[in-house]
Design an enzyme around this catalytic site. Structure first.
Site, PDB file in Angstrom:
ATOM      1  N   PHE A 155       0.719  -1.307   0.071  1.00  0.00           N
ATOM      2  CA  PHE A 155      -0.100   0.027   0.156  1.00  0.00           C
ATOM      3  C   PHE A 155       0.721   1.203  -0.036  1.00  0.00           C
ATOM      4  O   PHE A 155       0.414   2.341  -0.339  1.00  0.00           O
ATOM      5  CB  PHE A 155      -0.941  -0.016   1.126  1.00  0.00           C
ATOM      6  CG  PHE A 155      -0.225   0.213   2.635  1.00  0.00           C
ATOM      7  CD1 PHE A 155       0.314   1.407   2.935  1.00  0.00           C
ATOM      8  CD2 PHE A 155       0.163  -0.820   3.437  1.00  0.00           C
ATOM      9  CE1 PHE A 155       0.760   1.668   4.312  1.00  0.00           C
ATOM     10  CE2 PHE A 155       1.008  -0.640   4.608  1.00  0.00           C
ATOM     11  CZ  PHE A 155       1.310   0.710   4.804  1.00  0.00           C
ATOM     12  N   LYS A 179      -1.904  -7.279  -9.005  1.00  0.00           N
ATOM     13  CA  LYS A 179      -2.431  -7.433  -7.950  1.00  0.00           C
ATOM     14  C   LYS A 179      -2.254  -6.358  -6.982  1.00  0.00           C
ATOM     15  O   LYS A 179      -1.501  -6.249  -6.122  1.00  0.00           O
ATOM     16  CB  LYS A 179      -2.532  -8.683  -7.066  1.00  0.00           C
ATOM     17  CG  LYS A 179      -3.821  -9.201  -6.511  1.00  0.00           C
ATOM     18  CD  LYS A 179      -4.413  -8.279  -5.163  1.00  0.00           C
ATOM     19  CE  LYS A 179      -3.515  -8.383  -4.059  1.00  0.00           C
ATOM     20  NZ  LYS A 179      -3.832  -7.488  -3.052  1.00  0.00           N
ATOM     21  N   GLU A 182      -5.071  -3.836  -1.704  1.00  0.00           N
ATOM     22  CA  GLU A 182      -6.561  -3.607  -1.541  1.00  0.00           C
ATOM     23  C   GLU A 182      -6.931  -2.514  -0.645  1.00  0.00           C
ATOM     24  O   GLU A 182      -8.024  -1.800  -0.810  1.00  0.00           O
ATOM     25  CB  GLU A 182      -7.251  -4.766  -0.596  1.00  0.00           C
ATOM     26  CG  GLU A 182      -6.888  -5.344   0.315  1.00  0.00           C
ATOM     27  CD  GLU A 182      -5.601  -6.177   0.631  1.00  0.00           C
ATOM     28  OE1 GLU A 182      -5.499  -6.746   1.629  1.00  0.00           O
ATOM     29  OE2 GLU A 182      -4.944  -6.214  -0.361  1.00  0.00           O
ATOM     30  N   CYS A 286       9.957   1.468   3.029  1.00  0.00           N
ATOM     31  CA  CYS A 286      10.969   0.294   3.498  1.00  0.00           C
ATOM     32  C   CYS A 286      12.532   0.955   3.258  1.00  0.00           C
ATOM     33  O   CYS A 286      13.325   0.451   4.020  1.00  0.00           O
ATOM     34  CB  CYS A 286      10.939  -0.657   2.441  1.00  0.00           C
ATOM     35  SG  CYS A 286      11.400  -0.403   0.887  1.00  0.00           S
ATOM     36  N   GLU A 390      10.025  -4.064  12.931  1.00  0.00           N
ATOM     37  CA  GLU A 390       9.966  -3.183  11.927  1.00  0.00           C
ATOM     38  C   GLU A 390       8.518  -2.268  12.458  1.00  0.00           C
ATOM     39  O   GLU A 390       7.584  -2.876  12.018  1.00  0.00           O
ATOM     40  CB  GLU A 390       9.795  -3.712  10.313  1.00  0.00           C
ATOM     41  CG  GLU A 390       9.604  -2.802   9.339  1.00  0.00           C
ATOM     42  CD  GLU A 390       9.249  -3.200   7.968  1.00  0.00           C
ATOM     43  OE1 GLU A 390       9.528  -2.275   7.315  1.00  0.00           O
ATOM     44  OE2 GLU A 390       8.871  -4.376   7.941  1.00  0.00           O
TER      45      GLU A 390
END
Length: 499
Positions: A155, A179, A182, A286, A390
């Site tokens: 995302f 893909k 969502e 990241c 993380e």
């Protein structure tokens, strides 16, 4: 249909350049990070939906892959032009669904377009070699496409991360099924609509959904290769499963990026860069700073970091001091739990507490959005949980080290290997750290050391599962294989192992 209902209508997949509703009735809400309001609904596509997209890509593959690289690059140039013409619209979608401020959102789209620019140059970059290796014998190599390839993306960068792979994959002759996350489906839905105006049907397909859709893409027998970006635990599972199925897989995982500040660093520059690194995009990247290792006592530096971070205000505009919200309530809960654990279990000192920031708390109360301020934690020891987990939010752990070697040992003990940085005025010190960090992307006085094309993006250790990088020449290598051709047309005038 009212404007409100239209806004919350289920998005469609995009298959063969046509909008295709999901075959199931189930949908998930897409919420605005700014307000918590539902702004759309994303279909939970089935394996049958994914199979339809793969079939479309498979049908398009022969004609697309047989085009010359130069012709495919011309299509990519058309794609670049139409996306560049809609950059503000795409950035606004990123702001709407992800929460970045407008400046960050424009950066998201611009960075993705850089990879597309690189791919337009593939005719000059991906050339093969040819050489006479013996009398009358010629060897040459050329790059060939793999077939249908897929991408499963997170995302945090709705445009850039998909475009790490789409342009190079298409340029090398593959067809593609994406893909999207969502949580942020709007941006790539619009990209698919725009791409349909310039790309042949079936070359780029978008299928929405959750884990089931991702699994259907990974396990489809006609998908030759899959890329993934997300957490390390999922990246490892996807890599393992894909390899079991005989696919080429590159899965990028999480990170815990360490910055080291030496005593000779430029305090003002370092403080600003550290703040930019750990608070930019609300820490949801990241390559964000997670840990600052200060060598020796540096109260002035730490104080300036706190001062600059405290000045940040919640917002969504182009003010560089405006920090956006995190993606959802789950992110808020995770970040607050990590801060609480640091203070209550590990005995760390919270130097700046984003949970109690009045500006961000008021914003959350007024809007219902997912706002949390920057947090700076003074850790007691290298084994504290916040030094390793993380957190994926605007949280910086600070640990004092006695010397350079202790700082390197702390960084090396980190299980990830995405990024590391050293702040110093000494070239010798910079080289000392750069050669000893256990990270694949290293900065010197740059807290977000993202390589720019033609250099490739990719980590090491538990930040990457697979052998290639995802952009640049690593992407070219991943999305193609080398076909080696040896020819002999005339009788050789000298003896060799071939005659």
């Amino acid at each position: 249909m009212t404007a409100e209902n239209k806004q919350q209508a289920a998005l469609t997949n995009f298959i063969g350049n046509q909008p295709q509703p999901g075959s199931a009735d189930e949908t998930l809400p897409v919420t605005s990070p700014h307000t918590g309001e539902v702004i759309a609904r994303v279909p939970l596509s089935t394996a049958a939906d994914m199979a339809q997209a793969v079939a479309s890509a498979k049908q398009a593959f022969p004609s697309w892959s047989q085009l010359t690289l130069k012709t495919r690059a011309a299509y990519l140039l058309s794609l670049y032009n139409i996306l560049r013409a809609h950059i503000d619209e795409l950035a606004d979608l990123v702001v709407k669904e992800h929460g970045k401020n407008k400046t960050e959102a424009l950066g998201d789209v611009s960075k993705g377009l850089e990879t597309l620019e690189y791919s337009i140059s593939l005719p000059q970059i991906a050339q093969g070699k040819v050489e006479y290796v013996s009398g009358g014998v010629q060897c040459r190599d050329e790059r060939a496409a793999l077939g249908v390839v897929g991408g499963i993306v997170p995302f945090n960068f709705p445009f850039m991360v998909p475009f790490w792979t789409i342009p190079i994959a298409l340029g090398m002759g593959n067809t593609y099924v994406l893909k999207p996350s969502e949580k942020v489906p709007l941006t790539m839905t619009r990209v698919a609509e725009l791409a349909a105006q310039v790309l042949p049907p079936g070359v780029l397909n978008v299928v929405h959904g959750d884990r089931s859709a991702a699994t259907a893409l990974l396990e489809h027998p006609d998908v030759a290769a899959v890329t993934f970006v997300g957490t390390s635990a999922v990246a490892e599972m996807i890599h393992r499963r894909g390899v079991e199925l005989g696919k080429r897989v590159l899965a990028l995982g999480g990170a815990k990026n360490h910055l080291v500040a030496l005593r000779d660093c430029d305090v003002e520059m370092t403080a600003q860069d550290v703040v930019n690194s750990f608070t930019g995009c609300a820490g949801e990247r990241c390559m964000a700073a997670s840990v600052l290792l200060v060598v020796g006592e540096q109260p002035e530096l730490v104080g300036r970091i706190i001062e600059k971070a405290r000045r940040l205000q919640p917002g969504r505009d182009e003010d560089p001091r405006a920090m956006g919200p995190v993606i959802d309530q789950l992110a808020i809960d995770r970040i607050e739990a990590a801060i609480a654990q640091a203070a209550e279990q590990d005995g760390a000192e919270i130097l700046l507490d984003g949970r109690s920031s009045s500006a961000f708390a008021e914003k959350r109360q007024d809007t219902g959005g997912f706002w949390i301020g920057p947090t700076v934690i003074k850790q007691r020891k290298a084994t504290d949980a916040a030094m390793h987990v993380e957190i994926f939010g605007p949280v910086l752990s600070v640990l004092q080290c006695a010397d350079a070697d202790e700082a390197i040992a702390v960084e090396n003990a980190n299980e990830y290997g995405n990024a590391a940085c050293v702040y110093t005025s000494s070239g010798a010190a910079a080289e000392y750290f750069a050669s000893r960090f256990q990270a694949a992307m290293i900065g010197v006085n740059i807290g977000v050391p993202v390589p720019r094309e033609p250099f490739s993006f990719g980590g090491m250790n538990r930040s990457k599962f697979g052998s290639s990088d995802i952009t640049g020449d690593g992407g070219v290598e991943f999305f193609s294989y080398r076909r080696k051709i040896t020819t002999k047309w005339a009788a050789a005038t000298e003896r060799s192992w071939m005659n």
